[in-house]
Design an enzyme around this catalytic site. Structure first.
Site, PDB file in Angstrom:
ATOM      1  N   TYR A 124       0.770  -1.608   0.064  1.00  0.00           N
ATOM      2  CA  TYR A 124       0.318  -0.056  -0.009  1.00  0.00           C
ATOM      3  C   TYR A 124       1.086   1.479  -0.323  1.00  0.00           C
ATOM      4  O   TYR A 124       0.301   2.263   0.552  1.00  0.00           O
ATOM      5  CB  TYR A 124      -0.721   0.261   0.922  1.00  0.00           C
ATOM      6  CG  TYR A 124      -2.023  -1.017   1.095  1.00  0.00           C
ATOM      7  CD1 TYR A 124      -1.676  -1.810   0.679  1.00  0.00           C
ATOM      8  CD2 TYR A 124      -3.491  -0.792   1.929  1.00  0.00           C
ATOM      9  CE1 TYR A 124      -2.866  -3.145   0.232  1.00  0.00           C
ATOM     10  CE2 TYR A 124      -4.423  -1.484   1.749  1.00  0.00           C
ATOM     11  CZ  TYR A 124      -4.269  -2.816   0.874  1.00  0.00           C
ATOM     12  OH  TYR A 124      -5.231  -3.888   1.268  1.00  0.00           O
ATOM     13  N   LYS A 190       4.877 -13.919   6.175  1.00  0.00           N
ATOM     14  CA  LYS A 190       4.459 -14.822   4.986  1.00  0.00           C
ATOM     15  C   LYS A 190       6.145 -14.917   4.837  1.00  0.00           C
ATOM     16  O   LYS A 190       6.844 -15.035   3.707  1.00  0.00           O
ATOM     17  CB  LYS A 190       3.479 -14.617   3.685  1.00  0.00           C
ATOM     18  CG  LYS A 190       4.070 -15.631   2.917  1.00  0.00           C
ATOM     19  CD  LYS A 190       2.651 -16.830   3.074  1.00  0.00           C
ATOM     20  CE  LYS A 190       3.277 -17.660   2.058  1.00  0.00           C
ATOM     21  NZ  LYS A 190       2.159 -19.094   2.140  1.00  0.00           N
ATOM     22  N   ASP A 223      -1.431 -17.529   5.602  1.00  0.00           N
ATOM     23  CA  ASP A 223      -2.274 -18.624   4.925  1.00  0.00           C
ATOM     24  C   ASP A 223      -3.620 -19.694   6.530  1.00  0.00           C
ATOM     25  O   ASP A 223      -3.825 -20.219   6.640  1.00  0.00           O
ATOM     26  CB  ASP A 223      -1.944 -19.566   4.645  1.00  0.00           C
ATOM     27  CG  ASP A 223      -0.407 -19.760   4.017  1.00  0.00           C
ATOM     28  OD1 ASP A 223       0.071 -19.414   5.067  1.00  0.00           O
ATOM     29  OD2 ASP A 223      -0.051 -20.714   3.406  1.00  0.00           O
ATOM     30  N   ASP A 247      -5.736  -5.320   6.145  1.00  0.00           N
ATOM     31  CA  ASP A 247      -6.782  -5.370   5.865  1.00  0.00           C
ATOM     32  C   ASP A 247      -7.555  -6.486   5.632  1.00  0.00           C
ATOM     33  O   ASP A 247      -8.624  -6.372   6.099  1.00  0.00           O
ATOM     34  CB  ASP A 247      -6.125  -4.554   4.216  1.00  0.00           C
ATOM     35  CG  ASP A 247      -7.090  -3.545   3.527  1.00  0.00           C
ATOM     36  OD1 ASP A 247      -8.541  -3.862   4.315  1.00  0.00           O
ATOM     37  OD2 ASP A 247      -7.013  -3.172   2.524  1.00  0.00           O
TER      38      ASP A 247
END
Ligand code: NAD
Length: 355
Positions: A124, A190, A223, A247
């Site tokens: 972002y 991640k 995940d 988000d």
């Protein structure tokens, strides 16, 4: 004491929910001097920009704002007003408490998660190269020289994660946990794939965690977090995440606690704060006096806490909880079959009656 607060109605359902929240906040007995600041697609004609400088100036002056959602065109058009606002005021911390109040339409009970989302970096950061432009070609050339060939017809968005940005959001999360008597902070990443961006975020989190031995620290791959949140959300307490995961996970957590209509938020920087619901402008419901104002009202409750008015904040939260528990004067999204329900303004009046 009268608090000067910038009020940004926003667009879509924004004007309905902010009007409702304003009335409820006034009914707490705390005095506000609202300075209305317009932003969004609707003011483009008037100011030539969806985010006039006057909006930023008003927030800088008053240091606190209550904001409705603002629409962002998808794919093309102007960049997000919300992202621009957070970046230009350096509102680096996005705080989104997600709590199940008895009576909310959710199969989950006892969820009490606080999402702490980094608000200024990551994908972002707005550093993008459009396919086919000379700038994109230069980036592709640089990558080809250092890492290998990429297809020519590639668009590029950079994932920016700095040590500075990671440090301040992770410290914020731990300090928040300590101040609020919370027991556990989980860093989400991640880092198995994104070794130099999320990997940096994770290594900073591990280092900072050592300075807070009284708070349990865990890390989880994003995940895996999604699966765990759906199966057993009660195991989580404070989550700290880079911007994009923050988000997405905010909406997932809102879904656990009754939906977007129940999910408040705050964007906090150094001595500045903008309070707004997690949800967007839901354009199809614009002006219908139909959607749930409780997410914005609860954002107002967070604002009262920020203003060091805990007694008024507690009363407001109890009033919201009582309306939800009764289940009569709630909007359609809080009804078991998602139909019927009272209007936005009636739901706000019900909170005022409880106050
Ligand atoms: P959205 O949150 O606006 O709406 C998705 C759906 O959630 C709605 O159709 C509605 O069914 C439900 N919903 C949302 N708020 C609700 C409420 N208060 N009460 C009851 N139901 C509610 O998400 P979207 O449709 O993806 O986004 C619409 C626009 O909002 C986009 O332009 C997006 O960029 C913008 N947006 C703005 C903000 C912000 O201003 N901070 C945040 C998110 C999205």
């Amino acid at each position: 004491m009268v608090y000067n607060v910038t009020l940004i109605p926003g667009d879509g359902i924004g004007p309905d929910v902010t009007a409702a929240a304003r009335k409820v906040l006034e009914a707490t007995g705390i005095s506000f001097n609202w300075e209305i600041a317009e932003a969004g697609a609707g003011v483009m004609g008037k100011y030539g920009t969806p985010l006039p400088d006057s909006v930023i100036a008003s927030i800088r002056k008053n240091r606190v704002a209550l904001k409705g959602p603002v629409t962002t065109p998808v794919g093309t058009g102007f960049r997000s007003v919300n992202v621009a606002l957070r970046k230009s005021l350096d509102l680096y911390s996005c705080l989104r408490p997600c709590k199940t109040y008895p009576g909310v339409p959710s199969p989950y009970k006892g969820v009490d998660i606080v999402v702490v989302r980094e608000n200024t970096e990551d994908l972002y950061a707005g550093i993008e190269y459009e396919r086919g432009t000379p700038e994109a070609a230069r980036m592709l050339k640089l990558v080809a020289e250092t890492r290998g060939q990429i297809r020519e017809d590639t668009g590029i968005s950079l994932k920016i994660i700095s040590e500075f940005g990671s440090r301040r959001i992770i410290e914020y999360a731990f300090n928040y946990a300590k101040a609020e008597g919370r027991r556990k902070v989980t860093a989400v990443h991640k880092a198995n794939i994104l070794k130099y961006s999320d990997g940096l975020f994770l290594s900073v989190a591990r280092e900072i965690a050592r300075s807070y031995p009284e708070i349990e620290f865990k890390d989880v791959i994003v995940d895996n977090l999604c699966m765990q949140l759906v199966r057993d959300p009660q195991q989580f307490d404070v989550l700290v995440l880079p911007n994009l995961y923050g988000d997405i996970i905010s909406d997932l957590c809102a879904g656990l606690v009754g939906g977007l209509g129940m999910a408040p938020g705050a964007n906090i920087g150094e001595g500045l704060a903008v309070f707004e619901p997690t949800h967007g402008s839901a354009p199809k419901y614009a002006g219908l006096n139909k959607v749930n104002p409780l997410a914005t009202i609860l954002s107002g409750m967070l604002m009262l806490r920020y203003l060091k008015e805990p007694e008024a904040a507690d009363r407001l939260e109890k009033a919201v909880a009582a309306v939800v528990a009764e289940g009569r004067d709630v909007t359609y999204d809080m009804k078991p079959d998602k139909t019927g329900g009272v209007s936005t303004s009636r739901a706000a009046e019900a909170v005022i009656e409880k106050l």
